[in-house]
Design a protein around this motif. Structure first.
Motif, mmCIF file in Angstrom:
data_model
loop_
_atom_site.group_PDB
_atom_site.id
_atom_site.type_symbol
_atom_site.label_atom_id
_atom_site.label_comp_id
_atom_site.label_asym_id
_atom_site.label_seq_id
_atom_site.Cartn_x
_atom_site.Cartn_y
_atom_site.Cartn_z
ATOM 1 N N ALA A 93 -14.803 -12.377 19.752
ATOM 2 C CA ALA A 93 -13.819 -12.113 20.811
ATOM 3 C C ALA A 93 -12.642 -13.088 20.704
ATOM 4 O O ALA A 93 -11.561 -12.823 21.217
ATOM 5 N N GLN A 94 -12.862 -14.222 20.058
ATOM 6 C CA GLN A 94 -11.808 -15.239 19.964
ATOM 7 C C GLN A 94 -11.416 -15.466 18.504
ATOM 8 O O GLN A 94 -12.057 -14.967 17.588
ATOM 9 N N THR A 95 -10.368 -16.255 18.337
ATOM 10 C CA THR A 95 -9.749 -16.400 17.031
ATOM 11 C C THR A 95 -10.547 -17.312 16.095
ATOM 12 O O THR A 95 -10.760 -18.481 16.408
ATOM 13 N N ALA A 96 -10.975 -16.779 14.957
ATOM 14 C CA ALA A 96 -11.574 -17.610 13.896
ATOM 15 C C ALA A 96 -10.582 -17.594 12.744
ATOM 16 O O ALA A 96 -10.616 -16.712 11.890
ATOM 17 N N GLU A 97 -9.673 -18.572 12.744
ATOM 18 C CA GLU A 97 -8.537 -18.546 11.810
ATOM 19 C C GLU A 97 -8.965 -18.522 10.348
ATOM 20 O O GLU A 97 -8.285 -17.960 9.500
ATOM 21 N N GLY A 98 -10.084 -19.175 10.048
ATOM 22 C CA GLY A 98 -10.509 -19.299 8.657
ATOM 23 C C GLY A 98 -10.654 -17.954 7.963
ATOM 24 O O GLY A 98 -10.332 -17.810 6.779
ATOM 25 N N LEU A 99 -11.126 -16.960 8.703
ATOM 26 C CA LEU A 99 -11.354 -15.642 8.101
ATOM 27 C C LEU A 99 -10.073 -15.077 7.507
ATOM 28 O O LEU A 99 -10.099 -14.390 6.492
ATOM 29 N N ARG A 100 -8.943 -15.376 8.159
ATOM 30 C CA ARG A 100 -7.660 -14.820 7.710
ATOM 31 C C ARG A 100 -6.916 -15.759 6.760
ATOM 32 O O ARG A 100 -5.846 -15.405 6.261
ATOM 33 N N SER A 101 -7.454 -16.956 6.548
ATOM 34 C CA SER A 101 -6.735 -17.918 5.692
ATOM 35 C C SER A 101 -7.268 -17.960 4.259
ATOM 36 O O SER A 101 -6.581 -18.433 3.351
ATOM 37 N N VAL A 102 -8.502 -17.494 4.066
ATOM 38 C CA VAL A 102 -9.165 -17.655 2.763
ATOM 39 C C VAL A 102 -8.304 -17.127 1.619
ATOM 40 O O VAL A 102 -8.039 -17.829 0.634
ATOM 41 N N GLU A 103 -7.869 -15.876 1.778
ATOM 42 C CA GLU A 103 -7.136 -15.214 0.701
ATOM 43 C C GLU A 103 -5.843 -15.970 0.358
ATOM 44 O O GLU A 103 -5.552 -16.240 -0.820
ATOM 45 N N SER A 104 -5.069 -16.330 1.404
ATOM 46 C CA SER A 104 -3.785 -17.012 1.148
ATOM 47 C C SER A 104 -4.000 -18.361 0.474
ATOM 48 O O SER A 104 -3.250 -18.738 -0.433
ATOM 49 N N ILE A 105 -5.022 -19.085 0.937
ATOM 50 C CA ILE A 105 -5.269 -20.412 0.351
ATOM 51 C C ILE A 105 -5.643 -20.271 -1.125
ATOM 52 O O ILE A 105 -5.195 -21.057 -1.973
ATOM 53 N N LEU A 106 -6.427 -19.244 -1.453
ATOM 54 C CA LEU A 106 -6.795 -19.059 -2.862
ATOM 55 C C LEU A 106 -5.588 -18.679 -3.717
ATOM 56 O O LEU A 106 -5.484 -19.113 -4.866
ATOM 57 N N VAL A 107 -4.678 -17.902 -3.157
ATOM 58 C CA VAL A 107 -3.458 -17.553 -3.903
ATOM 59 C C VAL A 107 -2.653 -18.831 -4.181
ATOM 60 O O VAL A 107 -2.238 -19.095 -5.319
ATOM 61 N N ILE A 108 -2.475 -19.648 -3.138
ATOM 62 C CA ILE A 108 -1.695 -20.890 -3.309
ATOM 63 C C ILE A 108 -2.407 -21.820 -4.293
ATOM 64 O O ILE A 108 -1.783 -22.434 -5.166
ATOM 65 N N ALA A 109 -3.733 -21.903 -4.165
ATOM 66 C CA ALA A 109 -4.513 -22.776 -5.068
ATOM 67 C C ALA A 109 -4.322 -22.325 -6.512
ATOM 68 O O ALA A 109 -4.157 -23.158 -7.419
ATOM 69 N N GLY A 110 -4.329 -21.002 -6.715
ATOM 70 C CA GLY A 110 -4.135 -20.470 -8.069
ATOM 71 C C GLY A 110 -2.766 -20.848 -8.619
ATOM 72 O O GLY A 110 -2.637 -21.272 -9.769
ATOM 73 N N GLU A 111 -1.762 -20.743 -7.763
ATOM 74 C CA GLU A 111 -0.395 -21.074 -8.201
ATOM 75 C C GLU A 111 -0.274 -22.554 -8.577
ATOM 76 O O GLU A 111 0.514 -22.913 -9.449
ATOM 77 N N HIS A 112 -1.051 -23.397 -7.908
ATOM 78 C CA HIS A 112 -0.974 -24.841 -8.167
ATOM 79 C C HIS A 112 -2.118 -25.335 -9.059
ATOM 80 O O HIS A 112 -2.309 -26.540 -9.215
ATOM 81 N N ARG A 113 -2.890 -24.404 -9.579
ATOM 82 C CA ARG A 113 -4.015 -24.719 -10.482
ATOM 83 C C ARG A 113 -4.986 -25.720 -9.879
ATOM 84 O O ARG A 113 -5.409 -26.684 -10.521
ATOM 85 N N VAL A 114 -5.287 -25.523 -8.593
ATOM 86 C CA VAL A 114 -6.288 -26.383 -7.935
ATOM 87 C C VAL A 114 -7.599 -25.600 -7.849
ATOM 88 O O VAL A 114 -7.635 -24.551 -7.204
#
Ligand SMILES: NC(=O)c1ccc[n+]([C@@H]2O[C@H](COP(=O)([O-])OP(=O)(O)OC[C@H]3O[C@@H](n4cnc5c(N)ncnc54)[C@H](O)[C@@H]3O)[C@@H](O)[C@H]2O)c1
Ligand SMILES: O=P(O)(O)OC[C@H](O)CO
Length: 355
Positions: free
Chosen positions: A299-320
């Protein structure tokens, strides 16, 4: 405040005994768990607060009963919080606007209240997510959409489980901004007998600390849901801290920030609290619910669920490398059974088993 730009822990503000009672007009937008709690923090520090809510009946309950039963059951709110369902009324004349809505709706919210924003107003993000479509941090979204310079934006983060703070259990928070003046101004307002406020110039680290710990809390929740014990969880937290620190540093954060309240501190609180929505979402995944089931039940916001994909894209771009977050994504997408997650965590290092 004698120093700025600390090299280790964020600087505390023990000398801020004097009130910021300078007539600063404070508005909080978003009357969920955290927005309402944050309004209470400021009000308990002696400053009236306007709380912008979405529904009139919600405003009526807060104004008449001084309660927000949907989000903070059992909590009496200070009478100096006044709620309004009109964004125009909430934002017009405000000096400091705190924003506490789900990260994915920040852009549309800012667009809605931008016409009412004063020329000198500053906006402070209380949010812990990145924008999924752009990968932007909330401070970046605020500056871009509200069209205000970055030094009129601040962020606040730390081990801040809302309901605990609403119950006036002591904790600490970090305020970061590229403007020392703004960070200190916000810190003076957001402090009271149960909240100690620190300042830090590292906006990137303070902001990413809050975003990234949510992902590790998802993993801890998954492990808990599967039935794994404390050794497993300690391993995930420890390796998780290393992983999110590497990411944040690659993005420009100070490593010290990730070892402070906004990094390690928030990681511990979120991973250990059954009140955490990210931990709870992870636990449901670990118990076998699908991503769709979990989002439907939360019922409430679990931000992590919506952040996983974006963080992995950024990590890929920075080779982390982000082995834990990669495995969370696999669980979310149904490509990995939750019970397989923890053994992989223990042997994720491509260069061998070196820690
Ligand atoms: N709850 C906590 O303990 C806590 C602590 C620190 C930071 N945060 C962060 O604060 C932010 C807000 O979290 P919260 O716990 O208050 O969430 P919540 O789900 O409890 O409340 C969200 C609020 O945003 C409002 N809202 C406005 N526009 C919306 C929209 N378009 N869609 C959905 N809701 C909309 C909702 O009405 C609601 O009042 C998140 O980024 C979260 O990570 C939460
Ligand atoms: O309930 P969560 O998982 O969103 O966590 C809340 C806060 O971010 C903890 O600091």
């Amino acid at each position: 405040m004698s120093e700025w730009y600390p090299t280790t822990e964020p600087i505390s503000l023990p000398d801020l005994a004097r009130s910021a009672g300078d007539g600063t007009r404070v508005t909080v937008i978003g009357a969920g768990n955290w927005g309402t709690t944050f309004a209470k923090i400021v009000a308990d520090g002696g400053h009236p607060v306007t709380l912008g809510v979405r529904r009139q009946e919600h405003a009526d309950e807060i104004n008449e009963s001084h309660r927000n039963t949907a989000y903070l059951p059992g909590i009496n709110l200070p009478e100096s919080i006044s709620a309004t369902a009109s964004l125009e009324e909430a934002v017009t004349g405000a000096d400091l606007v705190f924003l506490s809505v789900p990260a994915q709706s920040a852009r549309e919210n800012i667009e809605e209240f931008k016409p009412f924003l004063g020329g000198d107003a500053s906006i402070i993000s209380l949010m812990k997510g990145v924008e999924r479509t752009t990968g932007m941090r909330m401070s970046e979204v605020i500056s871009e959409v509200a069209e205000i310079p970055y030094d009129r934006v601040a962020v606040a983060s730390g081990p801040n489980i809302a309901l605990e703070i609403a119950r006036e259990q002591p904790t600490a928070i970090v305020v970061a901004s590229s403007s020392q003046e703004l960070a200190v101004r916000v810190a003076r307002l957001a402090r009271n007998s149960y909240l100690r406020t620190f300042v830090n110039p590292d906006v990137i680290g303070t902001e990413f600390g809050g975003v990234l710990k949510n992902l590790i809390a998802l993993a801890i929740g998954i492990a808990d849901g599967v039935g794994f014990g404390e050794n497993t969880k300690a391993s995930i937290m420890t390796r998780g801290l290393a992983e999110i620190t590497d990411f944040a540093v690659a993005m420009g954060a100070a490593r010290e920030t990730m070892m402070g309240l906004a990094g390690l501190g928030d990681l511990i609180a979120t991973c250990m609290s059954p009140l955490s929505r990210n931990f709870t979402a992870g636990r449901l995944l670990g118990q076998g619910y699908s991503y769709q089931d979990v989002t439907g039940r939360m019922a409430q916001t679990a931000e992590g669920l919506r952040s996983v994909e974006s963080i992995l894209v950024i990590a890929g771009e920075h080779r982390v490398p982000m082995p834990i977050v990669t495995q969370i994504a696999a669980v979310l997408e149904g490509r990995m059974h939750p019970a397989e997650l923890a053994p992989h965590l223990a042997t994720d290092n491509e260069s061998g088993d070196r820690e």
